[in-house]
Design a protein around this motif. Structure first.
Motif, short mmCIF file in Angstrom:
data_model
loop_
_atom_site.label_atom_id
_atom_site.label_comp_id
_atom_site.label_asym_id
_atom_site.label_seq_id
_atom_site.Cartn_x
_atom_site.Cartn_y
_atom_site.Cartn_z
N PRO A 35 -32.70 9.95 -53.66
CA PRO A 35 -33.24 9.98 -52.29
C PRO A 35 -34.76 10.00 -52.23
O PRO A 35 -35.35 9.38 -51.33
N GLU A 36 -35.42 10.68 -53.17
CA GLU A 36 -36.87 10.79 -53.13
C GLU A 36 -37.57 9.44 -53.27
O GLU A 36 -38.75 9.31 -52.90
N ASN A 37 -36.89 8.45 -53.81
CA ASN A 37 -37.52 7.15 -54.02
C ASN A 37 -37.69 6.35 -52.73
O ASN A 37 -38.30 5.27 -52.76
N TYR A 38 -37.16 6.85 -51.62
CA TYR A 38 -37.16 6.05 -50.39
C TYR A 38 -38.19 6.51 -49.37
O TYR A 38 -38.32 5.90 -48.31
N TRP A 39 -38.96 7.55 -49.68
CA TRP A 39 -39.87 8.08 -48.66
C TRP A 39 -40.96 7.09 -48.29
O TRP A 39 -41.45 7.08 -47.15
N HIS A 40 -41.37 6.21 -49.21
CA HIS A 40 -42.47 5.30 -48.93
C HIS A 40 -41.99 3.89 -48.58
O HIS A 40 -42.80 2.99 -48.38
N LEU A 41 -40.67 3.70 -48.49
CA LEU A 41 -40.11 2.39 -48.20
C LEU A 41 -39.76 2.28 -46.71
O LEU A 41 -39.66 3.29 -46.01
N PRO A 42 -39.53 1.06 -46.21
CA PRO A 42 -39.14 0.91 -44.80
C PRO A 42 -37.83 1.66 -44.51
O PRO A 42 -36.96 1.76 -45.40
N PRO A 43 -37.66 2.19 -43.29
CA PRO A 43 -36.41 2.90 -42.96
C PRO A 43 -35.17 2.06 -43.19
O PRO A 43 -34.11 2.59 -43.53
N THR A 44 -35.28 0.74 -43.03
CA THR A 44 -34.12 -0.12 -43.24
C THR A 44 -33.69 -0.16 -44.71
O THR A 44 -32.58 -0.62 -45.01
N ALA A 45 -34.56 0.29 -45.61
CA ALA A 45 -34.21 0.30 -47.03
C ALA A 45 -33.39 1.53 -47.40
O ALA A 45 -32.82 1.58 -48.50
N ARG A 46 -33.32 2.52 -46.50
CA ARG A 46 -32.57 3.74 -46.80
C ARG A 46 -31.08 3.40 -46.94
O ARG A 46 -30.51 2.69 -46.11
N PRO A 47 -30.41 3.88 -48.00
CA PRO A 47 -29.01 3.51 -48.24
C PRO A 47 -28.09 3.91 -47.09
O PRO A 47 -28.21 5.01 -46.53
N ALA A 48 -27.19 3.02 -46.74
CA ALA A 48 -26.16 3.35 -45.75
C ALA A 48 -25.33 4.52 -46.25
O ALA A 48 -25.08 4.66 -47.44
N TYR A 49 -24.93 5.37 -45.32
CA TYR A 49 -24.03 6.50 -45.57
C TYR A 49 -24.67 7.63 -46.39
O TYR A 49 -23.98 8.60 -46.72
N LEU A 50 -25.97 7.53 -46.70
CA LEU A 50 -26.61 8.62 -47.45
C LEU A 50 -26.58 9.92 -46.66
O LEU A 50 -26.33 11.00 -47.21
N ASP A 51 -26.81 9.85 -45.34
CA ASP A 51 -26.81 11.07 -44.53
C ASP A 51 -25.44 11.72 -44.52
O ASP A 51 -25.32 12.96 -44.53
N GLN A 52 -24.36 10.91 -44.49
CA GLN A 52 -23.00 11.48 -44.52
C GLN A 52 -22.74 12.20 -45.84
O GLN A 52 -22.05 13.22 -45.87
N VAL A 53 -23.31 11.70 -46.92
CA VAL A 53 -23.12 12.34 -48.22
C VAL A 53 -23.92 13.64 -48.30
O VAL A 53 -23.39 14.70 -48.67
N LEU A 54 -25.19 13.57 -47.96
CA LEU A 54 -26.05 14.76 -48.08
C LEU A 54 -25.64 15.85 -47.09
O LEU A 54 -25.85 17.04 -47.37
#
Length: 455
Positions: free
Chosen positions: A345-364
């Motif tokens: 998850p930490e690798n996505y803080w500087h990337l566009p929001p659309t790059a955030r993996p689908a369903y990550l919030d459901q997992v976390l």
């Protein structure tokens, strides 16, 4: 299980490894090519660390460059099987790798690259290798070439094998016969069963499960049954995978390591300018109880702990797994099926929001009561230094997903059918399949998990 853990502790007393991190320019036997910057072994064998340029025009991140390991050899990951009193047992090895965080792990009977088993390192022969190089007198239970991490390896593959023998087998020091039920129980122990053992175990043929006593386990048992339909037919699944491979536009080309952008060599390691993703480091190794007593090598050291998750749901009484048709630059065929979520998850803080993996919030944000499996496991310790992921299986309601072109619900039986063939299931998904299979034979309470995790 307690006897196996005791055996590991006893074996650890006379098998050790000292690993020290050193600068990449301080590795004996390795050199940086003056023209390309690639890091290579003086023998021309083992592997090289090179650069990779990736173009994905339609992705949220349309292109990047990175270091990557190029290891074109096909290694052998093999487990020997033998029946004792009619019960199949599997010969496992207690082995230390330089990237292991906690020392000894359970590994396959044979875990060797071609350079290792042809003895480029001039070390001792690999025990039990002949059972896998000449199978003419034995029964082959599974034999399939599979990929490894496509984000860190360029088109890496290994031969995953299980070979059953009827003859007597000399039991060498550091090896132990275990039943499948024992291995399943040990999969709940943090960072014990290594990645290579998990991928081979996942390729074993599994029969129908029975005797389950709650809704989740009954649905899981039904998911093994080829007579029970899934949401999609096998033909539909294969068409979907072929379609994703055909429409995904990705170009990955090897480039000189000194041409990668956004990475720098400083303080003896290669790092990304953001401090994310991974470093390429060097290690010196002194070993006791290995074929070679000492060596040096580059390794990939991930930044942060990853999350590898299956979302599962009973659909018409049959458990389904939500699989992701994932693209990684090192894959041989563009797309492989991956877990629902596979990321750091930490690798996505500087990337566009659309790059955030689908369903990550459901997992976390999963309800602890819905978590069916949850253990920290490591990736392959021969190339990756302290590469840890949280492997988790979470039960959800299938209705929450909605249609998504990169995701499909598949049964366990369908996933097993795909694993009979090369390059359909990535290594993280195969690891999680071994963990999911373990739920058919184990019932671990919170208290017992805590006890196991204290090893």
């Amino acid at each position: 299980m307690s006897t196996t853990l005791t055996w590991l502790e006893e074996f650890a007393a006379h098998s050790s490894m000292d690993v020290s991190v050193v600068g990449l320019d301080e590795l004996p036997g390795w050199e940086r090519d003056p023209a390309t910057g690639n890091i290579r072994h003086h023998s021309g064998k083992f592997f090289t660390v090179e650069g990779l340029e990736v173009s994905r025009p339609e992705a949220p991140v349309s292109g990047w460059t990175q270091p990557i390991i190029n290891q074109p050899e096909v290694g052998i990951l093999g487990i020997l099987s033998k029946r004792f009193d009619g019960v199949p047992h599997y010969l496992m090895q207690a082995k230390i790798e330089p990237g292991n965080r906690r020392g000894l792990q359970l590994s396959p009977t044979v875990q060797a690259t071609r350079s290792n088993y042809t003895r480029v390192h001039q070390g001792r022969p690999v025990p039990y290798l002949d059972y896998f190089r000449d199978t003419s007198r034995h029964r082959v239970l599974t034999d399939v070439r599979q990929s490894e991490q496509g984000a860190w390896f360029y088109r890496k593959r290994n031969r995953n094998m299980v070979v059953e023998v009827a003859e007597e087998v000399e039991l060498l020091d550091g090896f132990r016969w275990l039943t499948l039920a024992e291995l399943h129980e040990l999969l709940a122990v943090e960072d014990l069963v290594n990645m290579d053992a998990r991928t081979v175990l996942s390729c074993l043929p599994y029969g129908l499960q029975d005797g389950e006593d709650d809704d989740f386990h009954r649905a899981l048992a039904r998911s093994f049954d080829p007579r029970l339909p899934g949401v999609h037919t096998m033909g539909d699944v294969l068409t979907w995978i072929t379609d994703r491979r055909s429409v995904t536009d990705v170009v990955a080309e090897r480039i000189p390591l000194n041409s990668v952008r956004g990475w720098e060599l400083a303080d003896g390691r290669v790092s990304h300018e953001t401090g994310c993703f991974f470093d390429v480091i060097g290690v010196n190794v002194e070993a006791r109880g290995r074929e070679v007593q000492g060596w040096a090598q580059p390794m990939i050291k991930p930044i942060g702990e990853g999350v590898v998750a299956f979302l599962v749901a009973p659909i018409d009484g049959v458990l389904h797994v939500l699989m992701h048709a994932r693209t990684e630059p090192g894959y041989a065929d563009v797309v492989e099926l991956a877990p629902t979520v596979q990321c750091t998850p930490e690798n996505y803080w500087h990337l566009p929001p659309t790059a955030r993996p689908a369903y990550l919030d459901q997992v976390l944000g999963a309800d602890p009561a819905a978590i069916r499996y949850d253990t920290i496991l490591s990736e392959e310790g021969g190339r990756f230094h302290h590469a840890l992921n949280r492997y988790v299986v979470i039960e959800v309601d299938a209705g929450f997903t909605g249609p998504h072109p990169e995701y499909r619900w598949l049964t366990v039986h369908q996933l097993g059918e795909l694993m009979r063939h090369s390059y359909y299931m990535n290594v993280q998904a195969r690891s999680l399949m071994a963990c999911l299979h373990s739920l058919t034979t184990t019932r671990l309470t919170t208290a017992s998990r805590a006890l196991l995790g204290s090893r």
